[in-house]
Design an enzyme around this catalytic site. Sequence first.
Site, PDB file in Angstrom:
ATOM      1  N   THR A  18      32.132  42.883  37.742  1.00  0.00           N
ATOM      2  CA  THR A  18      31.182  43.979  37.537  1.00  0.00           C
ATOM      3  C   THR A  18      31.890  45.208  36.973  1.00  0.00           C
ATOM      4  OG1 THR A  18      29.947  43.165  39.429  1.00  0.00           O
ATOM      5  CG2 THR A  18      29.463  45.414  38.724  1.00  0.00           C
ATOM      6  N   GLU A 135      39.886  57.264  41.456  1.00  0.00           N
ATOM      7  CA  GLU A 135      38.598  57.962  41.601  1.00  0.00           C
ATOM      8  C   GLU A 135      37.468  56.994  41.951  1.00  0.00           C
ATOM      9  OE1 GLU A 135      37.854  61.545  41.189  1.00  0.00           O
ATOM     10  OE2 GLU A 135      36.351  60.530  42.388  1.00  0.00           O
ATOM     11  N   GLY A 140      32.013  55.550  44.065  1.00  0.00           N
ATOM     12  CA  GLY A 140      31.712  55.146  42.680  1.00  0.00           C
ATOM     13  C   GLY A 140      31.726  56.258  41.660  1.00  0.00           C
ATOM     14  N   LYS A 211      36.782  53.888  52.728  1.00  0.00           N
ATOM     15  CA  LYS A 211      36.617  55.095  51.896  1.00  0.00           C
ATOM     16  C   LYS A 211      36.909  56.347  52.714  1.00  0.00           C
ATOM     17  CE  LYS A 211      33.088  52.665  49.253  1.00  0.00           C
ATOM     18  NZ  LYS A 211      31.641  52.409  49.216  1.00  0.00           N
TER      19      LYS A 211
HETATM   20  N1  LIG Z   1      31.027  46.610  42.148  1.00  0.00           N
HETATM   21  C1  LIG Z   1      30.994  47.922  42.376  1.00  0.00           C
HETATM   22  O1  LIG Z   1      29.964  48.571  42.193  1.00  0.00           O
HETATM   23  C2  LIG Z   1      32.236  48.625  42.844  1.00  0.00           C
HETATM   24  C3  LIG Z   1      32.174  50.013  43.096  1.00  0.00           C
HETATM   25  C4  LIG Z   1      33.328  50.691  43.493  1.00  0.00           C
HETATM   26  C5  LIG Z   1      34.505  49.993  43.650  1.00  0.00           C
HETATM   27  N2  LIG Z   1      34.528  48.637  43.434  1.00  0.00           N
HETATM   28  C6  LIG Z   1      35.807  47.939  43.601  1.00  0.00           C
HETATM   29  O2  LIG Z   1      36.206  47.437  42.332  1.00  0.00           O
HETATM   30  C7  LIG Z   1      36.932  46.219  42.511  1.00  0.00           C
HETATM   31  C8  LIG Z   1      36.262  45.114  41.691  1.00  0.00           C
HETATM   32  O3  LIG Z   1      34.942  44.937  42.155  1.00  0.00           O
HETATM   33  P1  LIG Z   1      33.872  44.061  41.333  1.00  0.00           P
HETATM   34  O4  LIG Z   1      32.559  44.351  41.959  1.00  0.00           O
HETATM   35  O5  LIG Z   1      34.035  44.252  39.886  1.00  0.00           O
HETATM   36  O6  LIG Z   1      34.329  42.591  41.752  1.00  0.00           O
HETATM   37  P2  LIG Z   1      33.926  41.206  41.079  1.00  0.00           P
HETATM   38  O7  LIG Z   1      32.695  41.376  40.249  1.00  0.00           O
HETATM   39  O8  LIG Z   1      33.967  40.198  42.150  1.00  0.00           O
HETATM   40  O9  LIG Z   1      35.142  40.949  40.062  1.00  0.00           O
HETATM   41  C9  LIG Z   1      36.418  40.571  40.487  1.00  0.00           C
HETATM   42  C10 LIG Z   1      37.218  40.119  39.280  1.00  0.00           C
HETATM   43  O10 LIG Z   1      38.519  39.759  39.688  1.00  0.00           O
HETATM   44  C11 LIG Z   1      38.855  38.501  39.143  1.00  0.00           C
HETATM   45  N3  LIG Z   1      39.771  37.814  40.043  1.00  0.00           N
HETATM   46  C12 LIG Z   1      39.575  37.457  41.334  1.00  0.00           C
HETATM   47  N4  LIG Z   1      40.652  36.837  41.823  1.00  0.00           N
HETATM   48  C13 LIG Z   1      41.551  36.796  40.808  1.00  0.00           C
HETATM   49  C14 LIG Z   1      42.846  36.278  40.673  1.00  0.00           C
HETATM   50  N5  LIG Z   1      43.461  35.665  41.690  1.00  0.00           N
HETATM   51  N6  LIG Z   1      43.459  36.410  39.490  1.00  0.00           N
HETATM   52  C15 LIG Z   1      42.856  37.017  38.441  1.00  0.00           C
HETATM   53  N7  LIG Z   1      41.634  37.543  38.516  1.00  0.00           N
HETATM   54  C16 LIG Z   1      40.996  37.434  39.686  1.00  0.00           C
HETATM   55  C17 LIG Z   1      37.553  37.760  38.982  1.00  0.00           C
HETATM   56  O11 LIG Z   1      37.698  36.741  38.000  1.00  0.00           O
HETATM   57  P3  LIG Z   1      36.456  35.815  37.522  1.00  0.00           P
HETATM   58  O12 LIG Z   1      35.462  36.760  36.886  1.00  0.00           O
HETATM   59  O13 LIG Z   1      37.053  34.887  36.516  1.00  0.00           O
HETATM   60  O14 LIG Z   1      35.939  35.164  38.759  1.00  0.00           O
HETATM   61  C18 LIG Z   1      36.626  38.898  38.570  1.00  0.00           C
HETATM   62  O15 LIG Z   1      36.672  39.075  37.184  1.00  0.00           O
HETATM   63  C19 LIG Z   1      36.970  45.974  44.025  1.00  0.00           C
HETATM   64  O16 LIG Z   1      38.141  46.527  44.557  1.00  0.00           O
HETATM   65  C20 LIG Z   1      35.759  46.745  44.519  1.00  0.00           C
HETATM   66  O17 LIG Z   1      35.883  47.150  45.875  1.00  0.00           O
HETATM   67  C21 LIG Z   1      33.425  47.952  43.043  1.00  0.00           C
END
Ligand SMILES: NC(=O)c1ccc[n+]([C@@H]2O[C@H](COP(=O)([O-])OP(=O)(O)OC[C@H]3O[C@@H](n4cnc5c(N)ncnc54)[C@H](OP(=O)(O)O)[C@@H]3O)[C@@H](O)[C@H]2O)c1
Length: 434
Positions: A18, A135, A140, A211
């Site tokens: 995401t 940040e 977010g 957080k």
């Molecule tokens: N989503 C939000 O709104 C949001 C808001 C604030 C902060 N965050 C933080 O941002 C971070 C990412 O969140 P997200 O929602 O984007 O998570 P996500 O959609 O689950 O994406 C995680 C990504 O990491 C990759 N990944 C997982 N294990 C891996 C590995 N061993 N080697 C290489 N790549 C790997 C996945 O690959 P694949 O795509 O190939 O499976 C995916 O692309 C987290 O720390 C989360 O707490 C998220």
Amino acid sequence: MPNAQQAPLKIAVAGLGTVGAGVLKLLDAQASLIEQRCGRRIEVVAVSARSKGKDRGVDLSRVQWFDDPVAMAAQAGADLVVELIGGSEGPARDTVATALETGKHVVTANKALLAVHGTEIAQKAESRGLTVAFEAAVAGGIPIIKGLREGLAANSVSEIHGILNGTCNYILTEMRTTGRDFADVLADAQALGYAEADPSFDIDGVDAAHKLAILASVAFGTPVDFSAVYIEGIRQVSAVDFDYADQLGFRIKLLGIARRTDKGVEQRVHPCMVPKNAPIASVDGVFNAVVAQADFADRVLFVGRGAGAGPTASAVVADLIDIARGRSTPTFGVPADRLGAATPSPMESRRGSYYVRLMVVDRPGVIADIAAAMRDQNVSMEQFLQRGRSPDEGVPVVLTTHDTDEAAMQRALATIAASDNVLEPPRMIRIEQF
Ligand SMILES: NC(=O)c1ccc[n+]([C@@H]2O[C@H](COP(=O)([O-])OP(=O)(O)OC[C@H]3O[C@@H](n4cnc5c(N)ncnc54)[C@H](OP(=O)(O)O)[C@@H]3O)[C@@H](O)[C@H]2O)c1
């Protein structure tokens, strides 16, 4: 003034979910604005995720692909690694460590990692003259880290409180406005993508606690201490609590609260009743909010979207722009080797008022026994509500207290819970008078 001739800032992005895909889209859509603002381009040179074949809606044909984000951190010809994998351990932690060890700045949205290892990461970065920026890890799209660390840098901050988890705020808002129960609203939130398939990190308060631990460090200049956060989630909040809260003039919110007191630093996440006219009470749905109490600026309120691809990418790229401009600030506002350890104030020391809901047998003397259990612990009742009568059957009874100590309240509740006339475990929600 930015120098238009400067070489691009080369970045490698670990994680294309995401947030990661959102960052690549934003960098593409805003390329000229970013170049104008920092006097140089931000160029993605490498990426890593698990599945190379997955369509992420972004063009990856001109960037180097790595199956292993740690190898990417070591080998990519980048100035900076963006870590967007998530989790406090494993590949996210190793990627950040390797980036720093090989002389690269780090930008991350990973609150779990920073809450658990933040101080050590800051020390590692600062000892090498590198920047770690985060940040996006808290609230977010709200620029709360910059707001505290830069905007309020001239102030001593005595308290931070906030709605730090959009999933919980959405669930609590829906429960209040529709009268539906927790399980029902949670299932809906999952179907709408507002809650994870495994929602425990959100609804049990852990995400908000991550957080809060980061915010407390930035606000107070103390090492990040996640283990000192008292955590209680929203599973026990029931639909009827919203009716009583409304009658008593309150809204129910899951809050993170960090406060300096004469007993030390309080850090706690739990459901709270807040007066309906408190600024935070009207922040509904998936929105987040943070209030800082600062000595010169006074009370400052930040509100915005706490998650989602666009808002989170906005925060990640703001950090990239800072680094492209050559700006660097100590990770938590104070150089990592000068963060001053704080004494944690235990939850039993919390002082404040309480809402208590009981299911009791409707029989003479029962209420007097409850009042006696409170009096024996010096807890003084403020309001008392009983709806209807049903002799010898269970009836709900609600009371609120004047300010008292948490330890005394817990002792009174233990006595009340042990009574044969009390049919369910007492439900207690802390009242916060902001
Ligand atoms: N989503 C939000 O709104 C949001 C808001 C604030 C902060 N965050 C933080 O941002 C971070 C990412 O969140 P997200 O929602 O984007 O998570 P996500 O959609 O689950 O994406 C995680 C990504 O990491 C990759 N990944 C997982 N294990 C891996 C590995 N061993 N080697 C290489 N790549 C790997 C996945 O690959 P694949 O795509 O190939 O499976 C995916 O692309 C987290 O720390 C989360 O707490 C998220």
